[in-house]
Every structure is written in structure tokens, then in C-alpha cells.
Design an enzyme around this catalytic site. Structure first.
Site, PDB file in Angstrom:
ATOM      1  CB  SER A 131      54.308 -42.249  70.799  1.00 43.35           C
ATOM      2  OG  SER A 131      55.235 -43.070  70.915  1.00 43.35           O
ATOM      3  CE  LYS A 183      73.452 -57.394  65.477  1.00 41.87           C
ATOM      4  NZ  LYS A 183      73.757 -55.983  65.060  1.00 41.87           N
TER       5      LYS A 183
END
Length: 346
Positions: A131, A183
């Protein structure tokens, strides 16, 4: 450098300047061959700087130190000065399962800075670079991995817990106020809709694609079919372009040493370790310990060393360490004052 060696004879060993010149004459470089012509100058050794990336992520990643080291290396080998010579190389010992994308992307950008500044960067993976760890390795000039080292996992994951339904069952209302519909779509206590999940999934897909583009821009040989989160090792990772060589970091560094390269390693030293740099001096210099033990033992056995008939002086290693640290500190202060020129006569 050789002129400086010749001009500094080891006086402590009793060598005069004349005798020292005779000793080192046959050891130094000779620009004349037997036929009277000039020899071809010896090519200087390449500089190999080893950096252990694991030292920057103890407890939690702090890549600001890594950025400072990269800035130093880039500046020290710029256009105007070449402190590390021509074609220097950084060997990055990498061990990381990944982490927060912003932090590891910043670390990967630092590796790209080194490469763009003319440094060859070799990422050595002995255990795992997955990763975010592989994101850093992908920016290197080449990736060397041990036979069973795990590399890859080019993917993005986000997980959290949502307690909205549990709180609702107990009659607890969660109030979440937001300005902007995108948001923070998924919260721990607010209600999560299908639209919120879709927004978050889209963010992950965009981050994943940026991850793939970043890796393949630096490694065109990388097979896009393995950029789906899978982890490979050994020959399989080599076949798919995840790595360039199957080799341990020790073998790679040993190759450089046997090739005549000058290999050095950067150590991260904290302020606390600098203060206690003499703490274990007695373990390194046992002959000093013996001399101090003998000195304290003689004091304890003499008239001045006796406090009472039932009391005897017991030597403590911590006391000796304190004495040695005090002497070393006094010597440092004395040298600093001497070098400052405050006590020079005018």
C-alpha cells in the site's frame, strides 16, 4: 587528501616527518609509470548512502525528518557543489505496510525529489512494502526485494463504525450540522444514506486511480492488472513489474562494497541521545573502567577513604559513568573556549 595524510605524521607513535614520508611514499598514488608517462587517473569510488526508513515511523510516522535528510542530500549534491561525487546513490531500506495516504504520498514525493536531483534511488524490501509502503518504493529508480518479501497492495481502503441505529434504539438523537453536501459524508454518529456512501466510494476510486497513475508514471513496466490491491512476492512480483530484482538488502549492499563503492549509513540522533552519548562509555572502553575502579578502590582502602569501621566504599558503575561524563563535558567546554579566542593575548 593524500597530501594531508603525508603532512600529519602520527607523532604519538614516535614517527618523525621524514620517517613518515618514507613509510607512506609507497602507499600513495603515483602519477608516473615506468616509461615516464602519466598514468590514467583512478576513478573515484561512488558514494552510497544507506537510509533505514523504519527509523522514521517508530510509534507513529514522522516523515519530516526524512524530508530534512532529502533536502540535505539534494542541496549537498547540487549544481554548484558535489559533496557526494558524481552519480551518487541512496539505498532506502523500506519496511512498511502502509498508512495514511497523505503522509505516505508526501514521503513518496521526497523519494521523487532525490531521483529528480540526479540521485539513483534503490528501494530494498526485505519483509513488506505494501500500500503506502509500495507507493514510496515505486518512486525509486529500482526496487530490490527479498524472495518472500510482500509487495504491492496498490489500493485504497476506508473503514469506520457508525452508531446511529444503536443510539436511536436507546432514544439518543445524534445531531450533525454540515455546510456543503459533500462535507464528511460518513460520520460515526449521524445517519448514513446511500448517497453518502456513493460520494465516499467515488473519493476512494479517484484516490486509487491517482495511486495507479503515480506508480505507473515512475514504473511503466508495472502491469495494471496487479494494481487492484493484490500482494505478490518473489518471481511473481518480478514478472508483473512490481520489482526489478529478487535480492536481499544485505546482498545488494555487499555487492556495492565488493565493487569498491564507498558505503555509509545515515543515523537519526535525537537530542536526548546526544546528551547521553557518554552514558555507556565504560562498556566501550573497559580499560578506563579498570583504572577508575583501581583508583576508587585505593581511596576506599586508605585513611581518607574510610568513613567508619562498619562502612566501606562500594564502587558504583553509575558513579564512574558520571565521572567520565563530567570529564568529557569539561574537556568539551575547555576546547570550545580555546577555539573561541576569548583568552588570546593581544
Amino acid at each position: 587528501v593524500w597530501k594531508r595524510v603525508r603532512s600529519h605524521p602520527p607523532l604519538s607513535l614516535g614517527f618523525s616527518q621524514r620517517k613518515w614520508n618514507k613509510i607512506v611514499k609507497g602507499m600513495g598514488p603515483n602519477n608516473q609509470n615506468k616509461n615516464g608517462g602519466e598514468k590514467k587517473p583512478i576513478e573515484p569510488s561512488r558514494m552510497i548512502v544507506v537510509i533505514d526508513f523504519d527509523t522514521f515511523q517508530i510509534s507513529e510516522p514522522n516523515f519530516s525528518y526524512f524530508a530534512d535528510i532529502v533536502t540535505f542530500l539534494v542541496g549537498a549534491n547540487g549544481q554548484n557543489k558535489k559533496l557526494f561525487g558524481s552519480e551518487p546513490e541512496v539505498v532506502l531500506l523500506l519496511h512498511s505496510p502502509g498508512g495514511e495516504v497523505t503522509s505516505f504520498a508526501l514521503a513518496a514525493a521526497q523519494v521523487a525529489r532525490l531521483k529528480n536531483a540526479g540521485w539513483k534511488v534503490t528501494a530494498c524490501v526485505d519483509r513488506i512494502a505494501a500500500s503506502g509502503g509500495y507507493m514510496i518504493a515505486s518512486q525509486a529508480t529500482q526496487i530490490v526485494a527479498a524472495p518472500f518479501a510482500m509487495v504491492g497492495s496498490v489500493g485504497v481502503i476506508a473503514e469506520t463504525l457508525n452508531f446511529y441505529n444503536i443510539l436511536k434504539n436507546y432514544g439518543i438523537q445524534s445531531v450533525v450540522l454540515k455546510a456543503g453536501e459533500q462535507k464528511n459524508p460518513i460520520t460515526s454518529y449521524g445517519q448514513v444514506s446511500d448517497k453518502d456512501l456513493k460520494i465516499k466510494q467515488q473519493d476512494l476510486e479517484e484516490t486509487h486511480q491517482s495511486f495507479i497513475d503515480m506508480c505507473r508514471a515512475s514504473r511503466p513496466i508495472l502491469d495494471p492488472n496487479v494494481c487492484n490491491g493484490m500482494v505478490l512476492s518473489g518471481e511473481k512480483a518480478l514478472e508483473t513489474g512490481l520489482i526489478d530484482r529478487v535480492l536481499t538488502s544485505d546482498d545488494y549492499i555487499y555487492e556495492k562494497i565488493t565493487d569498491g563503492e564507498l558505503v555509509m549509513k545515515i543515523h537519526v540522533v535525537s537530542v536526548a541521545s546526544e546528551r547521553t552519548m557518554f552514558a555507556h562509555v565504560l562498556q566501550i572502553l573497559p580499560h578506563i573502567r579498570q583504572k577508575l575502579q583501581s583508583a576508587f578502590a585505593s581511596l576506599s582502602g586508605g585513611r581518607r577513604g574510610r568513613v567508619g569501621d562498619g562502612l566501606s566504599f562500594k564502587l558504583d558503575a553509575n558513579l564512574i559513568s558520571t565521572v567520565v561524563q563530567g570529564v568529557a563535558f569539561a574537556s568539551m567546554v575547555r576546547r570550545a573556549l580555546f577555539n573561541s579566542g576569548l583568552f588570546n593575548k593581544r
